[in-house]
Design an enzyme around this catalytic site. Structure first.
Site, PDB file in Angstrom:
ATOM      1  N   GLY A  58      40.168  44.458  31.691  1.00 25.67           N
ATOM      2  CA  GLY A  58      39.563  45.321  32.702  1.00 25.67           C
ATOM      3  C   GLY A  58      38.361  46.045  32.134  1.00 25.67           C
ATOM      4  O   GLY A  58      38.220  46.176  30.918  1.00 25.67           O
ATOM      5  N   CYS A  85      43.297  41.947  26.092  1.00 31.34           N
ATOM      6  CA  CYS A  85      42.181  42.886  25.966  1.00 31.34           C
ATOM      7  C   CYS A  85      42.618  44.300  26.384  1.00 31.34           C
ATOM      8  O   CYS A  85      43.345  44.957  25.653  1.00 31.34           O
ATOM      9  CB  CYS A  85      40.995  42.384  26.779  1.00 31.34           C
ATOM     10  SG  CYS A  85      39.421  43.151  26.312  1.00 31.34           S
ATOM     11  N   TYR A  86      42.219  44.775  27.564  1.00 30.11           N
ATOM     12  CA  TYR A  86      42.660  46.084  28.043  1.00 30.11           C
ATOM     13  C   TYR A  86      44.184  46.143  28.088  1.00 30.11           C
ATOM     14  O   TYR A  86      44.784  47.188  27.828  1.00 30.11           O
ATOM     15  CB  TYR A  86      42.073  46.331  29.433  1.00 30.11           C
ATOM     16  CG  TYR A  86      42.328  47.709  30.012  1.00 30.11           C
ATOM     17  CD1 TYR A  86      41.443  48.753  29.788  1.00 30.11           C
ATOM     18  CD2 TYR A  86      43.435  47.946  30.814  1.00 30.11           C
ATOM     19  CE1 TYR A  86      41.666  50.012  30.334  1.00 30.11           C
ATOM     20  CE2 TYR A  86      43.669  49.195  31.367  1.00 30.11           C
ATOM     21  CZ  TYR A  86      42.782  50.229  31.119  1.00 30.11           C
ATOM     22  OH  TYR A  86      43.005  51.472  31.662  1.00 30.11           O
ATOM     23  N   HIS A 173      40.113  36.875  24.863  1.00 29.77           N
ATOM     24  CA  HIS A 173      40.483  36.273  26.150  1.00 29.77           C
ATOM     25  C   HIS A 173      40.888  34.805  25.946  1.00 29.77           C
ATOM     26  O   HIS A 173      40.022  33.931  25.866  1.00 29.77           O
ATOM     27  CB  HIS A 173      39.304  36.359  27.127  1.00 29.77           C
ATOM     28  CG  HIS A 173      39.029  37.750  27.605  1.00 29.77           C
ATOM     29  ND1 HIS A 173      39.653  38.293  28.706  1.00 29.77           N
ATOM     30  CD2 HIS A 173      38.217  38.720  27.112  1.00 29.77           C
ATOM     31  CE1 HIS A 173      39.227  39.532  28.886  1.00 29.77           C
ATOM     32  NE2 HIS A 173      38.359  39.819  27.928  1.00 29.77           N
ATOM     33  N   GLU A 175      42.077  32.863  28.116  1.00 33.23           N
ATOM     34  CA  GLU A 175      41.920  32.105  29.355  1.00 33.23           C
ATOM     35  C   GLU A 175      40.552  31.461  29.499  1.00 33.23           C
ATOM     36  O   GLU A 175      40.378  30.554  30.313  1.00 33.23           O
ATOM     37  CB  GLU A 175      42.201  33.008  30.566  1.00 33.23           C
ATOM     38  CG  GLU A 175      41.175  34.095  30.827  1.00 33.23           C
ATOM     39  CD  GLU A 175      41.417  35.375  30.055  1.00 33.23           C
ATOM     40  OE1 GLU A 175      40.859  36.423  30.433  1.00 33.23           O
ATOM     41  OE2 GLU A 175      42.172  35.345  29.048  1.00 33.23           O
ATOM     42  N   GLY A 229      36.429  19.010  57.903  1.00 31.59           N
ATOM     43  CA  GLY A 229      36.076  17.835  57.116  1.00 31.59           C
ATOM     44  C   GLY A 229      36.083  18.116  55.632  1.00 31.59           C
ATOM     45  O   GLY A 229      35.903  17.214  54.814  1.00 31.59           O
ATOM     46  N   VAL A 231      37.901  19.897  52.007  1.00 36.86           N
ATOM     47  CA  VAL A 231      39.147  19.632  51.290  1.00 36.86           C
ATOM     48  C   VAL A 231      40.311  20.433  51.868  1.00 36.86           C
ATOM     49  O   VAL A 231      41.373  19.883  52.174  1.00 36.86           O
ATOM     50  CB  VAL A 231      38.982  19.967  49.792  1.00 36.86           C
ATOM     51  CG1 VAL A 231      40.293  19.732  49.043  1.00 36.86           C
ATOM     52  CG2 VAL A 231      37.866  19.150  49.177  1.00 36.86           C
ATOM     53  N   ASP A 232      40.124  21.752  52.023  1.00 37.87           N
ATOM     54  CA  ASP A 232      41.245  22.627  52.378  1.00 37.87           C
ATOM     55  C   ASP A 232      41.836  22.297  53.747  1.00 37.87           C
ATOM     56  O   ASP A 232      43.044  22.131  53.889  1.00 37.87           O
ATOM     57  CB  ASP A 232      40.805  24.091  52.338  1.00 37.87           C
ATOM     58  CG  ASP A 232      40.248  24.488  50.976  1.00 37.87           C
ATOM     59  OD1 ASP A 232      40.628  23.858  49.982  1.00 37.87           O
ATOM     60  OD2 ASP A 232      39.424  25.412  50.924  1.00 37.87           O
ATOM     61  N   LYS A 373      41.909  25.973  44.346  1.00 37.49           N
ATOM     62  CA  LYS A 373      41.207  24.777  44.813  1.00 37.49           C
ATOM     63  C   LYS A 373      41.610  23.525  44.036  1.00 37.49           C
ATOM     64  O   LYS A 373      41.825  22.463  44.629  1.00 37.49           O
ATOM     65  CB  LYS A 373      39.700  24.985  44.705  1.00 37.49           C
ATOM     66  CG  LYS A 373      38.857  23.791  45.128  1.00 37.49           C
ATOM     67  CD  LYS A 373      38.866  23.571  46.634  1.00 37.49           C
ATOM     68  CE  LYS A 373      37.956  24.569  47.304  1.00 37.49           C
ATOM     69  NZ  LYS A 373      37.813  24.299  48.764  1.00 37.49           N
TER      70      LYS A 373
END
Length: 517
Positions: A58, A85-86, A173, A175, A229, A231-232, A373
Site C-alpha cells: 500500500g 511490503c506494507y 513484491h 507478484e 461478440g 470474450v466475456d 480475463k
C-alpha cells in the site's frame, strides 16, 4: 462473491497498485481467492473461512496516524499469513516490532540473499536473485519470535518469519514479473504453508457453474443477454446455453459503430457455427442520427448508452416475457475501484447496460463475476470456443464512437472501418496481433496538407495505437517494426480515400489512457 465448496485464500487490500496482480498470481496456482478491504474484522475473516491470508502492499506510511490498520485479532486466528511490503511492516508493528521512515525510498530491482532454510524459499537457488522493491518505510527492529530469512544490501529484514505462528513477511513484491522466482514463493506459501490442494480449475468451474445455473433458473424462465461478440459475453452465453438451451436469447445490436464485417462474423460464428439463440438488431441509422452534431466524448458515450438501452428494451418486449438479464461481468469489473475504502459497488456501464436492471425488473445473472480475463479465456477453451474469439482484442462498448474524435458520421465511420481493418490485417499477417494486448486505429479531427500525384490534398489523419500489458491498469506502447508501420501507412493512404497522413502513438499508460476518448 463466493466459491462454494472450494478452498479459499483471502487477500486484504491496503491500496496497492498490485493487489489485483496478487490475486491473479494466486488463481494461476489453481487456488481460489478474493480481494476484500483491510477493514474486515477478525470475526468477518473467520466467517469467510479462508485457509490463508495475504496482506497487500500500500502507498501509506505506518508512521502516519491516518494509515490503514489491520484488526490485530486477525493475527491471532491461527491462520497462515503472508504480508507483502506494507503488509510485512503491519505484521511487524502489531507483533511488537518497530517500523520507521526510511532515509531513502527504495524502488526497483534488488538482489535478495536467502539467509536460512524456510518453507517460503523451498526449491529456490542458493545464490542471490532479483526481487522488486517499492517502499518508503523499513522495519527497524524485529518483533519477538520473528527471525530474518532473507536480506538485501539495503534491507536487512527483506523477508521475515515466525514459523511457529505461520506468519511471514516480504519487503519486496513476489507478484510482479520483475521478481525472479516470485511464482515459486507464492506456490510455497499456498501449498507448503497453507496446505492448499489446488481445486480451482476451468473444468470444475464449468461443471459447477452450469449446475448452479440449472438449479437457479426456473424450468420455464427465459434469460436475455446482450452479446457483443467479445470474450466475456460469448463465454457467458455458451455457459448459459449449456444450462438452459434456447431459453437464452442473445441480442446483438448493430449500432453502426462496429469494426468492418463484425456483424456478419457474429451471425456466422455465434449463430450458425456455435448455435446460440441469436437475435440481431440493426439500429445503425438510429444511433448515427442521435449522434449528429455531438462532439463531446462524455456526451457521445451517454448518447450511445441511452440509445442502446432503448433498442435493447424494445427487443426484450418483442420477445418477452423475460425473467433474467445475463451479463458478462468479470471480477476486475467488480473490484475495479478497490482502494482503502474497499471494493466499489459500481460496475462499468458497458457491462450493466446502463440502468436496464431497474427499468426492466429482471433478475441479474453474472456467471463470470468470479473470474479474471485470463480465467475467462481458459473457461472458453474448456467450452470449445474458437481461439480467434478468445484472443480477440478488447473493443469499447461505444465502439468506433470513441475512436472517431469529434462528430460521428456514416462517412467517418466507413473511413475508420477501412483503415482499422487494414491495420489489423497487417498485424495478423506479421504475427504482431497476438503479441499485443490491444491495437486499433483512431480518426483525428484534424486535416493535413499532402501531395498525391501532382495534386495538393487537404485530408484526414489516422493515428495507430498498439499496447502491451498484462492487466490493462498500466500499458506500454508496442515497439512495432518500422517496416510493418511503413506497410500499414502506405496501404491506408493508398486504399482509404480521404486519408493522407498516418501517425503512430508512442504514449504509455499512465500518463495517457489506452483509448483516446
Amino acid at each position: 462473491m463466493s466459491a462454494p465448496g472450494h478452498e479459499r485464500l483471502l487477500i486484504l487490500d491496503f491500496g496497492s497498485q498490485y493487489t489485483q496482480l496478487i490475486a491473479r498470481r494466486v488463481r494461476e496456482q489453481h487456488v481460489y481467492c478474493e480481494i476484500h478491504p483491510f477493514s474486515m474484522t477478525a470475526s468477518e475473516v473467520a466467517a469467510f473461512t479462508p485457509r490463508g491470508i495475504i496482506l497487500s502492499g500500500g502507498p501509506a506510511s505506518l508512521t502516519s496516524a491516518q494509515s490503514p490498520r489491520l484488526d490485530p485479532a486477525i493475527l491471532d486466528l491461527g491462520l497462515p499469513i503472508l504480508g507483502v511490503c506494507y503488509g510485512l511492516q503491519m505484521i511487524s508493528e502489531l507483533k511488537g516490532g518497530q517500523v520507521s521512515k526510511a532515509l531513502k525510498r527504495e524502488y526497483g530491482r534488488a538482489e535478495l540473499a536467502v539467509d536460512t532454510g524456510s518453507p517460503l524459499f523451498a526449491g529456490l537457488p542458493g545464490e542471490p536473485f532479483t526481487v522488486w522493491m517499492s517502499h518508503g518505510d523499513k522495519v527497524e527492529t524485529l518483533a519477538p519470535g520473528f527471525r530474518t530469512i532473507a536480506h538485501t544490501d539495503s534491507a536487512p529484514y527483506a523477508a521475515i518469519a515466525d514459523e511457529s505462528g505461520r506468519l511471514f513477511g516480504v519487503q519486496f513484491h513476489p507478484e510482479v514479473g520483475h521478481t525472479t522466482h516470485g511464482a515459486q514463493m507464492l506456490h510455497n506459501f499456498l501449498y507448503r504453508v497453507c496446505g492448499f490442494e489446488g481445486d480451482w480449475t476451468p473444468g470444475r468451474f464449468v461443471e459447477e457453474t452450469v449446475a448452479r445455473l440449472k438449479a437457479g433458473i426456473g424450468p420455464r424462465e427465459k434469460v436475455i443477454l446482450g452479446l457483443s461478440g467479445g470474450v466475456d459475453s460469448t463465454v457467458a452465453a455458451v455457459l448459459l446455453t449449456r444450462a438452459i438451451g434456447p431459453r437464452l436469447l442473445c441480442v446483438f445490436v448493430d449500432n453502426g459503430l462496429l469494426r468492418k464485417n463484425e456483424r456478419a462474423e457474429v451471425e456466422e460464428v455465434m449463430g450458425r457455427q456455435m448455435g446460440l439463440n441469436l437475435k440481431v438488431k440493426d439500429a445503425s441509422e438510429h444511433f448515427l442520427r442521435e449522434l449528429t452534431g455531438v462532439t463531446d466524448p462524455e456526451k457521445k458515450r451517454k448518447t450511445i448508452g441511452r440509445v442502446f438501452i432503448e433498442v435493447f428494451e424494445q427487443t426484450a418486449r418483442e420477445h418477452g416475457p423475460l425473467d433474467c438479464l445475463a451479463q458478462g461481468t468479470i471480477y476486475p469489473d467488480v473490484i475495479e475501484s478497490v482502494s482503502l475504502k474497499g471494493p466499489s459497488a459500481t460496475i462499468k456501464s458497458h457491462h450493466n447496460v446502463g440502468g436496464l436492471p431497474d427499468r426492466m425488473n429482471l433478475r441479474i445473472l453474472e456467471p463470470l463475476r468470479e473470474l479474471f480475463k485470463d480465467e475467462v479465456r481458459a473457461v472458453g477453451r474448456e467450452l470449445g470456443i474458437p481461439e480467434a474469439i478468445l484472443m480477440r482484442h478488447p473493443f469499447p462498448g461505444p465502439g468506433l464512437g470513441v475512436r472517431i474524435l469529434g462528430e460521428v458520421t456514416r462517412e467517418q465511420t466507413l473511413l475508420l472501418q477501412e483503415a482499422d481493418a487494414i491495420y489489423i490485417q497487417e498485424l495478423r499477417a506479421s504475427g504482431w496481433y497476438d503479441r499485443t494486448a490491444q491495437a486499433f486505429a483512431v480518426l483525428l479531427p484534424v486535416r493535413a496538407v499532402g501531395v498525391m500525384g501532382d495534386e495538393r490534398t487537404y485530408e484526414q489523419v489516422v493515428a495507430l495505437r498498439a499496447v502491451v500489458t498484462q492487466d490493462f491498469m498500466t500499458a506500454d506502447w508496442a515497439p512495432l517494426p518500422h517496416e510493418l508501420l511503413s506497410r500499414v501507412s502506405s496501404r491506408i493512404i493508398n486504399e482509404v480515400h480521404g486519408v493522407n497522413r498516418v501517425v503512430y502513438d508512442v504514449s504509455s499508460k499512465p500518463p495517457a489512457t489506452i483509448e483516446w476518448e
